[in-house]
Motif scaffolding. Structure first.
Motif, PDB file in Angstrom:
ATOM      1  N   SER A   5      99.534  -2.392  13.587  1.00 41.14           N
ATOM      2  CA  SER A   5     100.866  -1.996  14.034  1.00 41.14           C
ATOM      3  C   SER A   5     101.788  -1.771  12.834  1.00 41.14           C
ATOM      4  O   SER A   5     102.597  -0.867  12.829  1.00 41.14           O
ATOM      5  CB  SER A   5     101.453  -3.043  14.979  1.00 41.14           C
ATOM      6  N   ASP A  11      97.710 -12.347  17.146  1.00 38.62           N
ATOM      7  CA  ASP A  11      98.192 -11.238  17.968  1.00 38.62           C
ATOM      8  C   ASP A  11      98.692 -11.721  19.330  1.00 38.62           C
ATOM      9  O   ASP A  11      99.598 -11.131  19.908  1.00 38.62           O
ATOM     10  CB  ASP A  11      97.091 -10.187  18.142  1.00 38.62           C
ATOM     11  N   ASP A  69      95.161  -5.732  15.356  1.00 40.50           N
ATOM     12  CA  ASP A  69      95.448  -4.312  15.592  1.00 40.50           C
ATOM     13  C   ASP A  69      96.410  -3.830  14.509  1.00 40.50           C
ATOM     14  O   ASP A  69      97.158  -4.618  13.923  1.00 40.50           O
ATOM     15  CB  ASP A  69      96.012  -4.065  16.999  1.00 40.50           C
ATOM     16  N   ASP A 126      97.791  -5.810  21.555  1.00 42.22           N
ATOM     17  CA  ASP A 126      97.671  -7.195  21.079  1.00 42.22           C
ATOM     18  C   ASP A 126      96.624  -7.985  21.877  1.00 42.22           C
ATOM     19  O   ASP A 126      95.993  -8.892  21.342  1.00 42.22           O
ATOM     20  CB  ASP A 126      99.028  -7.909  21.130  1.00 42.22           C
ATOM     21  N   ARG A 129      92.569 -14.185  13.712  1.00 48.73           N
ATOM     22  CA  ARG A 129      92.695 -13.507  12.413  1.00 48.73           C
ATOM     23  C   ARG A 129      92.025 -14.305  11.300  1.00 48.73           C
ATOM     24  O   ARG A 129      91.850 -13.808  10.197  1.00 48.73           O
ATOM     25  CB  ARG A 129      94.185 -13.352  12.059  1.00 48.73           C
TER      26      ARG A 129
HETATM   27 MG   LIG Z   1      99.199  -7.160  16.705  1.00 44.89          MG
END
Ligand SMILES: [Mg+2]
Length: 325
Positions: A218, A29, A216, A75, A149
């Motif tokens: 998106s 992110d 997140d 982010d 991640r």
């Molecule tokens: Mg993101």
């Protein structure tokens, strides 16, 4: 080449850096840069183009400014960081006038003030026919608490920090493709126009070391969960009955396919937090105590792919989300 393939192509290019402080380049992110032995700087940039990310006649410039900032700050939240600074560049067609630009910047400034973010630079230019906004955000955090991640393991639990699908439903209402009672309409359109970054949730998840991976939403739940799965080399199973819906979206269940919106609709800007099972109780307790929503929606599995379990059995989900080209 799709958007995600292109990102992977760039990732391949970035295996070696000129500067050893780069801990993470493209692919999470935020980029992560070492600041000193205990802390890092987080950097992320977002682009918002008229007719791709927003419709000029359906969005006020003030709200557009807020959305551009909030979506960008999301982010920083997704790494567990604290946002500090922002640079904003805006390009508008000549015929649009300074008034529009002024109100847009007011929105940008307002959103920054809410999160104590300083605007430290940017640029403006005219464009041929469309508005373009570029936002770069900079944050900081403790080096050893950055949540990437890539940390999910089989057996970890999958949480989301709020209701899903509201933003995508808001877009349907905004485009007047369906109608709804005024209060429902307002709530869902607001979710689309002014999403809130879950900075506090991200901070708590990282500070208490609850999160083994985070992102997140998106591009949509499935697409973003898939980023975690790919980078962690795992799969996932979701429980259909645990997918959280706001009462407003649920009230439209006969008019909209709400599960489709929750799984594949983008721009909810909630966080997906992956939690080790032994941390489950403390995680849920502290989130509850701080008044932050969190819903357990599934589990990380060794077997690749994302599946969904319901009364009808277990089904493999198609991996798709919003791709910009
Ligand atoms: Mg993101």
């Amino acid at each position: 080449m799709g958007e995600f393939e292109f990102i992977r192509f760039l990732e391949g290019e970035n295996s070696s850096f000129f500067h050893k402080e780069v801990i993470r380049g493209i692919g999470d992110d935020c980029a992560v840069i070492e600041k000193d032995k205990d802390s890092v700087i987080l950097i992320s940039t977002e682009l918002f183009i008229e007719d791709i990310h927003f419709l000029r006649e359906k969005t006020s410039p003030y709200k557009l400014g807020i959305k551009a900032v909030n979506a960008s700050l999301s982010d920083i939240a997704a790494m567990g960081g604290v946002p500090l600074y922002l640079l904003s560049s805006v390009s508008v067609p000549k015929d649009i006038g300074m008034g529009y630009l002024e109100v847009l910047y007011k929105g940008i400034k307002y959103a920054c003030s809410r999160y104590k973010v300083d605007i430290i630079g940017g640029d403006t230019s005219s464009s041929i026919n469309r508005i373009a906004i570029s936002i770069t955000v900079i944050g900081k955090m403790e080096k050893r608490k950055v949540v990437y991640r890539k940390g999910a393991r089989p057996g970890d639990l999958i949480y989301v920090t709020g209701y899903l699908g509201d933003s995508a439903a808001g877009l349907f209402l905004l485009k007047e493709e369906i109608d709804a009672p005024l209060d429902v309409k307002k709530k869902l359109i607001d979710s689309h126009n002014i999403p809130e970054p879950d900075i506090l949730a991200g901070r708590i998840a990282s500070e208490y070391e609850f999160a083994s991976a985070m992102i997140d939403i998106s591009d949509g739940l499935v697409a973003d969960l898939n980023h975690i799965c790919e980078q962690s080399n795992v799969g996932a199973i979701l429980n259909l009955e645990d997918i959280p819906f706001s009462k407003e979206l649920f009230s439209l269940k006969d008019r909209l396919s709400i599960y489709e919106l929750a799984l594949y609709g983008g721009e909810d800007y909630k966080l997906i937090i992956i939690v080790r099972p032994e941390k489950r109780r403390d995680f849920e307790e502290i989130f509850k105590k701080r008044g932050i929503l969190c819903f357990k929606i599934g589990e990380i599995k060794k077997e690749k792919g994302i599946k969904i379990s319901s009364k009808e059995g277990i089904k493999e989900l198609e991996i798709r989300g919003y791709e910009h080209f």
